[in-house]
Write an enzyme that holds these catalytic residues in place. Structure first.
Site, short mmCIF file in Angstrom:
data_model
loop_
_atom_site.label_atom_id
_atom_site.label_comp_id
_atom_site.label_asym_id
_atom_site.label_seq_id
_atom_site.Cartn_x
_atom_site.Cartn_y
_atom_site.Cartn_z
N GLY A 3 -5.44 4.34 1.37
CA GLY A 3 -6.24 4.09 2.57
C GLY A 3 -5.61 3.09 3.53
O GLY A 3 -5.56 3.33 4.75
N ASP A 53 5.76 -3.08 -13.78
CA ASP A 53 4.56 -2.37 -13.37
C ASP A 53 3.74 -1.82 -14.55
O ASP A 53 4.12 -1.97 -15.71
CB ASP A 53 4.96 -1.23 -12.42
CG ASP A 53 4.03 -1.14 -11.22
OD1 ASP A 53 2.82 -1.27 -11.40
OD2 ASP A 53 4.55 -0.95 -10.10
N GLU A 112 -15.76 1.60 0.29
CA GLU A 112 -15.84 1.04 -1.07
C GLU A 112 -17.06 0.13 -1.23
O GLU A 112 -17.58 -0.03 -2.33
CB GLU A 112 -14.56 0.25 -1.40
CG GLU A 112 -13.38 1.10 -1.83
CD GLU A 112 -12.65 1.82 -0.70
OE1 GLU A 112 -12.97 1.57 0.48
OE2 GLU A 112 -11.78 2.67 -0.99
N TRP A 131 0.88 -1.18 0.00
CA TRP A 131 0.00 0.00 0.00
C TRP A 131 0.90 1.21 0.00
O TRP A 131 1.78 1.36 0.84
CB TRP A 131 -1.00 0.00 1.16
CG TRP A 131 -0.48 -0.32 2.53
CD1 TRP A 131 0.64 0.17 3.13
CD2 TRP A 131 -1.09 -1.20 3.47
NE1 TRP A 131 0.75 -0.34 4.38
CE2 TRP A 131 -0.29 -1.18 4.63
CE3 TRP A 131 -2.26 -1.98 3.46
CZ2 TRP A 131 -0.62 -1.93 5.75
CZ3 TRP A 131 -2.58 -2.72 4.57
CH2 TRP A 131 -1.75 -2.69 5.70
C1 LIG Z 1 -4.09 -3.98 -11.06
C2 LIG Z 1 -3.89 -2.90 -10.05
C3 LIG Z 1 -2.84 -2.98 -9.15
C4 LIG Z 1 -2.63 -1.99 -8.19
N1 LIG Z 1 -1.59 -2.11 -7.31
C5 LIG Z 1 -1.42 -1.17 -6.35
C6 LIG Z 1 -0.38 -1.32 -5.39
O1 LIG Z 1 0.38 -2.28 -5.40
N2 LIG Z 1 -0.25 -0.36 -4.43
C7 LIG Z 1 -1.08 0.73 -4.37
O2 LIG Z 1 -0.93 1.55 -3.47
N3 LIG Z 1 -2.07 0.90 -5.29
C8 LIG Z 1 -2.26 -0.03 -6.26
N4 LIG Z 1 -3.27 0.11 -7.18
C9 LIG Z 1 -4.11 1.32 -7.14
C10 LIG Z 1 -5.11 1.31 -6.00
O3 LIG Z 1 -5.84 0.12 -6.01
C11 LIG Z 1 -6.05 2.49 -6.11
O4 LIG Z 1 -5.28 3.67 -5.96
C12 LIG Z 1 -7.18 2.49 -5.12
O5 LIG Z 1 -8.03 3.58 -5.37
C13 LIG Z 1 -6.68 2.57 -3.70
O6 LIG Z 1 -7.77 2.59 -2.82
P1 LIG Z 1 -7.68 3.40 -1.46
O7 LIG Z 1 -7.85 4.85 -1.81
O8 LIG Z 1 -8.82 2.86 -0.65
O9 LIG Z 1 -6.37 3.12 -0.86
C14 LIG Z 1 -3.50 -0.88 -8.14
C15 LIG Z 1 -4.55 -0.78 -9.05
C16 LIG Z 1 -4.76 -1.78 -9.99
C17 LIG Z 1 -5.91 -1.65 -10.94
MN LIG Z 2 -10.45 3.87 0.15
#
Ligand SMILES: Cc1cc2nc3c(=O)[nH]c(=O)nc-3n(C[C@H](O)[C@H](O)[C@H](O)COP(=O)(O)O)c2cc1C
Ligand SMILES: [Mn+2]
Length: 484
Positions: free
Chosen positions: A191, A281, A232, A186
């Protein structure tokens, strides 16, 4: 709407959108090579089901969301504009015209209740419970040759804020270190990282539940840039038009989607970090190795016959293009609530999504384009917008060539470029510092005298009306003759 990912896969099969791979293909670099080819074929290629990955006890599904039609099917709509319209209606409640009218609108309150998740006792995701289960049971892919190891790429990571109890679901990749430990990627702006920050301040362990192979709407929702503190699951309920069924975990005080294929229960300790990466990535580059928190597995639960659902990221176009497109459409009406002057916006996958942002506005006052840039840089995950191109309302931002034409002709770089610095995407390797670097805004609108531009600016070329109509007729006749 699909109750689980397997019913979605079955429907894709019925529609001829699923390619079944019967021969053994290795989760180590081979499956990802096939998925990459599929994603790069016209329209995004078929969804893939590897029925017998070598050395694995369960099938691997990939590229399930990897086309416009499948993304729409996943969200239960005919077009992404349809979801956008629904969100617009839902967030613009009609004003009651009087007391009786207000009474008639009471069901709105019920609708809010309809968004709350529902807790169930028995769940498919807990048909099998394995307190000693290990990650070696899962066919986790190694996707690119320079990767630091195998990565779980489509996990729904569920945490609660240790102080407020607020839930978050985010999609963060997890590098498998051994049977019982993974990385927890993360990024600092997300979040899950915020919940971990609070847990570390309190010196407490943070419980984490990870759902693999959740239903299509939920899986999308975990990727959606929801404002911090908004669940979510609410978005999922709005999109799916039904309450999400959750079940209590066996070893941690968290709930997980009942319909998931596989659940990993565990925790992240305060203070612990470990090298994570490198990882091929979605930038088309390897994200360099860096220190990230560590997830400790303490129990696996799963269905009797689970499917391992995954995605491969890489240089666009890949499957995440369509997840990104869904967010672009779904969040436009929400962003318009604070920035109503926005006509449309586009995050081309080829420009790595928020690294190149195209926005059209109804320009109302001098400096308006700059206001939009500043608003984006201050609004949730839009802060990651690295280069923002703002155009007038009559420019179609979905047409990248049209934006290039307008920017190429309307911009004086000495006058129209804004450079600033601020937080940038963790994945931005070009930034001067990790997560802190430059941003650029390009004002490609027509400049006004009130903006100090008094030099005459030419009109765009448009044919005269009469001759244009006559040309239409002539061309139509020509086409008739040539198709006959
Ligand atoms: C395939 C895929 C992989 C992802 N991998 C990551 C990751 O490794 N780390 C990260 O912080 N966000 C990653 N993301 C982006 C987050 O899922 C995205 O920013 C999401 O809105 C985060 O939710 P949050 O705001 O609740 O943290 C990825 C998105 C996708 C579609
Ligand atoms: Mn969130």
């Amino acid at each position: 709407m699909f109750p689980d990912i397997t019913s979605f896969i079955d429907e894709l099969d019925r529609r001829g959108e699923l390619a079944r791979v019967a021969e053994p293909v290795s989760p180590h670099l081979e499956i990802s090579a096939v998925v990459d080819r599929a994603c790069k074929s016209p329209g995004g290629g078929p969804a893939l089901l590897f029925e017998q990955p070598s050395g694995a006890s369960m099938p691997v599904a990939a590229n399930l969301f990897g086309s416009l039609s499948r993304m729409c099917l996943a969200l239960g709509v005919a077009s992404l504009d349809e979801v956008a319209r629904e969100i617009e209606e839902l967030t613009t409640p009609p004003m009651p015209k009087g007391f009786m009218d207000a009474i008639r609108m009471m069901p709105l309150v019920n609708r809010l209740r309809d968004l709350m998740p529902k807790t169930v006792k028995d769940a498919p995701c807990q048909e099998v419970v394995k307190p000693d289960g290990g990650l070696d049971e899962l066919p986790v892919l190694t996707t690119w040759p320079g990767d630091g190891g195998p990565f779980i790429t489509l996990p729904l990571v569920i945490t609660r804020d240790p102080e407020t109890g607020m839930r978050n679901i985010g999609l963060y990749r997890m590098q498998v270190y051994d049977r019982r430990t993974t990385g927890m990627h993360w990024q600092r702006h997300k979040g899950g990282a915020q919940h971990h920050r609070v847990a570390e301040r309190l010196g407490r362990r943070l419980e984490v539940a990870v759902a693999l192979g959740a239903d299509p709407v939920l899986t999308y929702s975990a990727t959606a840039p929801m404002p911090e503190g908004l669940d979510e699951l609410m978005l999922a309920a709005v999109l799916a038009k039904r309450r999400v069924e959750m079940v209590q975990c066996r070893t941690v005080d968290l709930e997980v989607p009942a319909s998931a294929q596989i659940v990993l229960e565990g925790y992240v300790e305060p203070g612990e970090r470990r090298r994570e990466g490198p990882f091929g990535d979605h930038t088309g580059l390897y994200s360099l190795a860096d220190d990230f928190p560590v997830f400790h597995l303490q129990c696996i639960t799963h269905r009797k016959h689970p499917v391992y659902v995954t995605t491969v990221v890489g240089r666009p176009p890949m499957e995440d293009l369509y997840l990104g497109l869904a967010s672009e459409r779904i969040f436009l009406p929400l962003i318009r609530k604070t920035l109503p002057e926005i006509v449309d916006m586009h995050f081309p996958a080829a420009g790595i999504f928020h690294n190149l942002v195209l926005v059209s506005i109804d320009k109302r006052y001098p400096g308006h384009a700059r206001k939009i840039m500043n608003a984006f840089w201050g609004l949730g995950q839009l802060m990651f917008s690295k280069c923002i191109v703002v155009v007038d309302r009559d420019v179609n931002v979905q047409d990248e060539a049209e934006v290039a034409w307008i920017a190429g002709t309307h911009v004086d770089p000495a006058r129209d470029v804004v450079i600033t610095t601020g937080p940038v995407d963790d994945l931005d390797a070009a930034a001067l510092f990790p997560a802190f670097g430059g941003k650029m805004g390009i004002d490609a609108t027509r400049k006004w005298p009130s903006e100090g531009v008094t030099r005459e600016f030419p009109e765009r070329l448009v044919m005269a009306e009469g001759p244009a109509r006559k040309a239409d007729e002539i061309v139509a006749k020509l086409l008739q003759r040539t198709t006959r």
